[in-house]
Design a protein around this motif. Structure first.
Motif, PDB file in Angstrom:
ATOM      1  N   MET A  55       0.844  -1.191   0.000  1.00  0.00           N
ATOM      2  CA  MET A  55       0.000   0.000   0.000  1.00  0.00           C
ATOM      3  C   MET A  55       0.883   1.245   0.000  1.00  0.00           C
ATOM      4  O   MET A  55       1.197   1.790   1.062  1.00  0.00           O
ATOM      5  CB  MET A  55      -0.944   0.001   1.208  1.00  0.00           C
ATOM      6  CG  MET A  55      -1.910  -1.174   1.243  1.00  0.00           C
ATOM      7  SD  MET A  55      -2.976  -1.176   2.698  1.00  0.00           S
ATOM      8  CE  MET A  55      -4.035   0.224   2.362  1.00  0.00           C
ATOM      9  N   PRO A  56       1.324   1.718  -1.168  1.00  0.00           N
ATOM     10  CA  PRO A  56       2.238   2.860  -1.230  1.00  0.00           C
ATOM     11  C   PRO A  56       1.713   4.067  -0.466  1.00  0.00           C
ATOM     12  O   PRO A  56       0.572   4.489  -0.638  1.00  0.00           O
ATOM     13  CB  PRO A  56       2.305   3.165  -2.737  1.00  0.00           C
ATOM     14  CG  PRO A  56       1.945   1.882  -3.407  1.00  0.00           C
ATOM     15  CD  PRO A  56       0.950   1.215  -2.500  1.00  0.00           C
ATOM     16  N   GLY A  57       2.549   4.598   0.423  1.00  0.00           N
ATOM     17  CA  GLY A  57       2.173   5.781   1.190  1.00  0.00           C
ATOM     18  C   GLY A  57       1.452   5.501   2.490  1.00  0.00           C
ATOM     19  O   GLY A  57       1.163   6.433   3.243  1.00  0.00           O
ATOM     20  N   GLU A 284      -8.412  -1.468  -3.681  1.00  0.00           N
ATOM     21  CA  GLU A 284      -8.781  -0.306  -4.497  1.00  0.00           C
ATOM     22  C   GLU A 284      -7.716   0.781  -4.373  1.00  0.00           C
ATOM     23  O   GLU A 284      -7.276   1.367  -5.370  1.00  0.00           O
ATOM     24  CB  GLU A 284     -10.127   0.243  -4.044  1.00  0.00           C
ATOM     25  CG  GLU A 284     -11.304  -0.721  -4.198  1.00  0.00           C
ATOM     26  CD  GLU A 284     -12.557  -0.142  -3.562  1.00  0.00           C
ATOM     27  OE1 GLU A 284     -13.077   0.867  -4.080  1.00  0.00           O
ATOM     28  OE2 GLU A 284     -13.006  -0.688  -2.529  1.00  0.00           O
ATOM     29  N   TYR A 285      -7.325   1.045  -3.130  1.00  0.00           N
ATOM     30  CA  TYR A 285      -6.283   2.045  -2.893  1.00  0.00           C
ATOM     31  C   TYR A 285      -4.981   1.653  -3.572  1.00  0.00           C
ATOM     32  O   TYR A 285      -4.316   2.478  -4.228  1.00  0.00           O
ATOM     33  CB  TYR A 285      -6.057   2.217  -1.381  1.00  0.00           C
ATOM     34  CG  TYR A 285      -4.874   3.090  -1.049  1.00  0.00           C
ATOM     35  CD1 TYR A 285      -5.004   4.467  -0.970  1.00  0.00           C
ATOM     36  CD2 TYR A 285      -3.603   2.530  -0.861  1.00  0.00           C
ATOM     37  CE1 TYR A 285      -3.909   5.280  -0.694  1.00  0.00           C
ATOM     38  CE2 TYR A 285      -2.506   3.334  -0.586  1.00  0.00           C
ATOM     39  CZ  TYR A 285      -2.673   4.700  -0.500  1.00  0.00           C
ATOM     40  OH  TYR A 285      -1.576   5.498  -0.233  1.00  0.00           O
ATOM     41  N   ALA A 291      -0.642   2.882  -9.586  1.00  0.00           N
ATOM     42  CA  ALA A 291      -0.628   3.502 -10.914  1.00  0.00           C
ATOM     43  C   ALA A 291      -0.135   4.947 -10.849  1.00  0.00           C
ATOM     44  O   ALA A 291       0.596   5.408 -11.740  1.00  0.00           O
ATOM     45  CB  ALA A 291      -2.026   3.449 -11.525  1.00  0.00           C
ATOM     46  N   ILE A 292      -0.510   5.651  -9.782  1.00  0.00           N
ATOM     47  CA  ILE A 292      -0.018   7.028  -9.596  1.00  0.00           C
ATOM     48  C   ILE A 292       1.498   7.014  -9.414  1.00  0.00           C
ATOM     49  O   ILE A 292       2.219   7.827 -10.013  1.00  0.00           O
ATOM     50  CB  ILE A 292      -0.711   7.681  -8.380  1.00  0.00           C
ATOM     51  CG1 ILE A 292      -2.204   7.897  -8.656  1.00  0.00           C
ATOM     52  CG2 ILE A 292      -0.033   9.001  -8.024  1.00  0.00           C
ATOM     53  CD1 ILE A 292      -2.999   8.284  -7.420  1.00  0.00           C
ATOM     54  N   GLU A 293       1.981   6.087  -8.603  1.00  0.00           N
ATOM     55  CA  GLU A 293       3.411   5.993  -8.317  1.00  0.00           C
ATOM     56  C   GLU A 293       4.222   5.764  -9.595  1.00  0.00           C
ATOM     57  O   GLU A 293       5.351   6.250  -9.717  1.00  0.00           O
ATOM     58  CB  GLU A 293       3.639   4.850  -7.322  1.00  0.00           C
ATOM     59  CG  GLU A 293       4.999   4.799  -6.707  1.00  0.00           C
ATOM     60  CD  GLU A 293       5.098   3.719  -5.640  1.00  0.00           C
ATOM     61  OE1 GLU A 293       5.497   4.036  -4.502  1.00  0.00           O
ATOM     62  OE2 GLU A 293       4.775   2.543  -5.936  1.00  0.00           O
ATOM     63  N   LEU A 297      -1.281   7.508 -14.012  1.00  0.00           N
ATOM     64  CA  LEU A 297      -2.508   8.261 -13.771  1.00  0.00           C
ATOM     65  C   LEU A 297      -2.157   9.599 -13.143  1.00  0.00           C
ATOM     66  O   LEU A 297      -1.143   9.723 -12.432  1.00  0.00           O
ATOM     67  CB  LEU A 297      -3.458   7.498 -12.835  1.00  0.00           C
ATOM     68  CG  LEU A 297      -4.063   6.189 -13.340  1.00  0.00           C
ATOM     69  CD1 LEU A 297      -4.820   5.492 -12.210  1.00  0.00           C
ATOM     70  CD2 LEU A 297      -4.997   6.432 -14.516  1.00  0.00           C
ATOM     71  N   ASP A 298      -2.998  10.596 -13.379  1.00  0.00           N
ATOM     72  CA  ASP A 298      -2.883  11.894 -12.714  1.00  0.00           C
ATOM     73  C   ASP A 298      -3.409  11.725 -11.286  1.00  0.00           C
ATOM     74  O   ASP A 298      -4.607  11.567 -11.066  1.00  0.00           O
ATOM     75  CB  ASP A 298      -3.692  12.942 -13.474  1.00  0.00           C
ATOM     76  CG  ASP A 298      -3.540  14.342 -12.891  1.00  0.00           C
ATOM     77  OD1 ASP A 298      -3.605  14.496 -11.653  1.00  0.00           O
ATOM     78  OD2 ASP A 298      -3.356  15.284 -13.675  1.00  0.00           O
TER      79      ASP A 298
END
Length: 332
Positions: A55-57, A284-285, A291-293, A297-298
């Motif tokens: 879970m990044p972050g 989901e997170y 994908a953001i990492e 994705l924006d």
């Protein structure tokens, strides 16, 4: 009911989208930090912020760091924080007795938060999997997750959380009859004002994997949870379970997971009108954050779009690991 409208060109729908000011005037759905409950993972120790690899972050936090998180949440306008303990393997037993130990991680964190940030609501999780050497949400006897003995244990867990100062108790176990039993016990013990936010429609989903890593339940789990969590294809059953929990004394209801089950959220809100929440779960997170990492994705835009989808589906609130990031963005 659709509004009556003139044919084109008398009606031009793009007139209502032509500027930020006009779009703001006619917007149907809003998002606020007050819509969020922030789930946090608590572990033993002091001064610890330990990353959850899947879970990044997201980090497991020692109690002192959880208090810092609660202060941050309160300053951002997030009204509630939800605690999930990472229990040491040595404390996991078949009878799950650590679940109602007054000095367990969840109860210590609850007291610490309420002492330091009394105005934030503390939500706790009622389920046995963090304490169960078999990794299940209920008591296991001869390979079977037994219902009634599990409910007795869950009631003891709920009472210990209420005594520690929890404002909202979230039964996520999916045992039959646990809401009625908890409500009766809370009333009898003088905890009339403690809220029950029932995970009424919790599906047997593949989206929970990172969460089980975060609380250390993956390695202990034997088999699956399909005898008590719901079949992902069943919508009518979800309505029956929500109705039952409301009749037994739930104050609010939860749909879990979130985005794959927005149709359930909409049906629940339309059918019952009760405060309805959804949990944007770990999987989901992880998909979005991963994908953001990678730059696929924006980040800000997709995060806010995902959260808005819950509100549009009728949810009154959202449990989301994005809560602090989204609250900071909304404050800009």
């Amino acid at each position: 009911m659709l509004p009556s409208q003139a044919p084109f060109p008398a009606t031009r729908h793009r007139r209502l989208r032509q500027s930020p000011a006009i779009r703001s005037l006619v917007g149907q759905t809003s998002l606020s930090p007050s819509d969020f409950i922030w789930p946090v993972f608590v572990r033993d120790g002091e001064g610890i912020s330990e990353p959850v690899g899947s879970m990044p972050g997201v980090n497991r936090l020692s109690v002192d760091k959880v208090v810092e998180a609660a202060r941050e949440a309160h300053a951002l306008g997030i009204p509630a924080i939800c605690l999930f303990p990472y229990t040491a393997p040595a404390l996991k037993t078949p009878d799950c007795a650590e679940a109602w130990n007054p000095e367990n991680l969840s109860n210590r964190a609850t007291r610490a938060i309420k002492d330091a940030v009394p105005d934030i609501a503390v939500m706790t999780d009622v389920a046995l999997d963090p304490y169960n050497s078999d990794g299940h949400d209920g008591i296991v006897e001869n390979g079977v997750i037994v219902n009634d003995a599990s409910v007795e244990a869950l009631v003891k867990q709920a009472l210990s959380q209420a005594a520690a100062g929890a404002d909202i108790i979230g039964p996520s176990d999916m045992m039959d009859g646990r809401i009625g039993a908890m409500r009766a016990a809370l009333e009898a013990e003088g905890h009339q004002n403690v809220l029950l936010l029932s995970y009424s429609a919790k599906f047997a989903s593949a989206f929970y994997g990172p969460f089980r890593d975060a609380v250390g339940a993956s390695g202990a789990l034997k088999g699956d949870k399909k005898t008590y969590q719901m079949d992902p294809g069943n919508s009518d059953e979800a309505m029956r379970l929500i109705e039952r929990d409301l009749q037994e004394g739930a104050d609010m209801v939860m749909v879990k997971p979130g985005m794959p089950y927005l149709d359930i959220c909409r049906r629940a809100k339309d059918m019952f009108g009760a405060p309805t929440f959804a949990y944007q779960v770990s999987g989901e997170y992880a998909m979005i954050a991963g994908a953001i990492e990678r730059g696929w994705l924006d980040g800000d835009k997709v995060m806010m779009e995902s959260l808005m989808s819950f509100r549009r589906a009728g949810c009154d609130g959202i449990l989301t690991y994005f809560a602090p990031q989204a609250a900071r963005l909304l404050a800009e």
